[in-house]
Structure formats: C-alpha cells, structure tokens
Scaffold this motif. Sequence first.
Motif, PDB file in Angstrom:
ATOM      1  N   CYS A   1       0.968   3.962  -2.943  1.00 19.19           N
ATOM      2  CA  CYS A   1       0.731   5.369  -2.606  1.00 19.19           C
ATOM      3  C   CYS A   1       1.789   6.262  -3.248  1.00 19.19           C
ATOM      4  CB  CYS A   1       0.733   5.535  -1.087  1.00 19.19           C
ATOM      5  SG  CYS A   1       0.434   7.204  -0.510  1.00 19.19           S
ATOM      6  N   ARG A   2       3.051   5.819  -3.176  1.00 13.26           N
ATOM      7  CA  ARG A   2       4.146   6.592  -3.791  1.00 13.26           C
ATOM      8  C   ARG A   2       4.032   6.628  -5.317  1.00 13.26           C
ATOM      9  NH1 ARG A   2       7.007   3.628   0.070  1.00 13.26           N
ATOM     10  NH2 ARG A   2       7.804   2.177  -1.501  1.00 13.26           N
TER      11      ARG A   2
ATOM     12  N   SER B   1       1.183   6.373  -7.137  1.00 15.51           N
ATOM     13  CA  SER B   1      -0.109   6.814  -7.660  1.00 15.51           C
ATOM     14  C   SER B   1      -0.665   7.922  -6.774  1.00 15.51           C
ATOM     15  CB  SER B   1      -1.088   5.636  -7.684  1.00 15.51           C
ATOM     16  OG  SER B   1      -1.424   5.261  -6.366  1.00 15.51           O
TER      17      SER B   1
ATOM     18  N   VAL C   1      -5.765   2.019  -0.674  1.00  9.38           N
ATOM     19  CA  VAL C   1      -5.223   0.787  -1.253  1.00  9.38           C
ATOM     20  C   VAL C   1      -5.553  -0.400  -0.348  1.00  9.38           C
ATOM     21  CG1 VAL C   1      -3.126  -0.447  -1.932  1.00  9.38           C
ATOM     22  CG2 VAL C   1      -3.386   1.972  -2.505  1.00  9.38           C
TER      23      VAL C   1
ATOM     24  N   PHE D   1      -3.314   7.448  -4.931  1.00  6.95           N
ATOM     25  CA  PHE D   1      -4.123   6.818  -3.894  1.00  6.95           C
ATOM     26  C   PHE D   1      -3.447   6.928  -2.536  1.00  6.95           C
ATOM     27  CE2 PHE D   1      -5.069   4.287  -7.767  1.00  6.95           C
ATOM     28  CZ  PHE D   1      -6.393   4.689  -7.923  1.00  6.95           C
ATOM     29  N   THR D   2      -4.252   6.967  -1.489  1.00  5.37           N
ATOM     30  CA  THR D   2      -3.709   6.942  -0.135  1.00  5.37           C
ATOM     31  C   THR D   2      -3.475   5.489   0.267  1.00  5.37           C
ATOM     32  OG1 THR D   2      -5.868   6.748   0.953  1.00  5.37           O
ATOM     33  CG2 THR D   2      -5.063   8.998   0.499  1.00  5.37           C
ATOM     34  N   GLU D   3      -2.634   5.284   1.275  1.00  8.45           N
ATOM     35  CA  GLU D   3      -2.389   3.923   1.765  1.00  8.45           C
ATOM     36  C   GLU D   3      -3.690   3.289   2.245  1.00  8.45           C
ATOM     37  OE1 GLU D   3       0.973   3.168   4.371  1.00  8.45           O
ATOM     38  OE2 GLU D   3       1.940   4.992   3.627  1.00  8.45           O
TER      39      GLU D   3
ATOM     40  N   ALA E   1       0.833  -1.206   0.000  1.00  6.73           N
ATOM     41  CA  ALA E   1       0.000   0.000   0.000  1.00  6.73           C
ATOM     42  C   ALA E   1       0.870   1.259   0.000  1.00  6.73           C
ATOM     43  CB  ALA E   1      -0.936  -0.008   1.201  1.00  6.73           C
ATOM     44  N   ALA E   2       1.949   1.251   0.782  1.00  4.92           N
ATOM     45  CA  ALA E   2       2.850   2.410   0.825  1.00  4.92           C
ATOM     46  C   ALA E   2       3.504   2.626  -0.534  1.00  4.92           C
ATOM     47  CB  ALA E   2       3.905   2.213   1.915  1.00  4.92           C
TER      48      ALA E   2
END
Length: 138
Positions: A41-42, A44, A51, A46-48, A37-38
């Motif tokens: 996030c980097r 795209s 995701v 999207f937030t963690e 998820a992290a």
Amino acid sequence: MAVHIKLIRNNIKSSSSFGKYFAKTVSQGEVTLNEIAAEACRNSGFTEGAVVGVVAELQDILKQRLRDGQTVVLPGIGRFSLRVESVGVDDPKHFNIRHHITRIICGFLPTGRRIHGRHILYDLCDGVDTVWQKGFKP
C-alpha cells in the motif's frame, strides 16, 4: 539486507560428512500477509484490502489449478506443481493408488538463470548477502 547464518555440526555417524560443519540459515522472524499488504500500500496506489483480496484470490486459483494437474508459473517468482511420493512395487500390476501413494506435496522451483553456464542465480536471492547470526561465534 542479509541472510543470517550459523554453523551446525553433522552428527549423523553413517554420513560421509560426519563431524563436519555446515552453514544453516537463521530466520529473522516471519512477515504476515497484512504486513506485506501495508508495505504494498505504501509502495503503490493499492489499498491494503485490495492487496489482501488479490493474494487471497491468487491462493484460491493456485489451489484449483494445481488440483487440475497444471503447473502454475509466476514470472519472477517461480513454478508450483504437485508431486506424489510413493512406495515402490516390484510389479506395476500390484500398484494401488490408495495404498502405495504416501503423500502429495507441492513443489516449488524458483525462477532463476544460469551464470557462466554453471551456477543458477535465483531471482528471489539476487542481491542477498550473508552475515553471522548475532551472538554466534564460530
């Protein structure tokens, strides 16, 4: 990146390949959903949390669709389906679901394509190389 390998000797005496050495992959660790998820996030917008939420919802839907007897197809990833393993019987009239089914397993077939009509190149394996595991000497 590359997949690390080492050689393993077949010690099964009844095997036709007894004594031969075969390549075996060596895991380089595990990655958690939070780490994925992290990274997403980097890469795209999207937030963690988004995701993680989407993956959790995907898992719930996947389970339900498999329970409903459907095959789940995720383009670029593969196909998931449930299969059963069972004990064989001589007469179908004697088959008892509770007694003869030994387990239910989730099958996964990665997405791939045929190369030159022979070999299958799996999308998740495309571009992967192999290297010897550190410290391993063949």
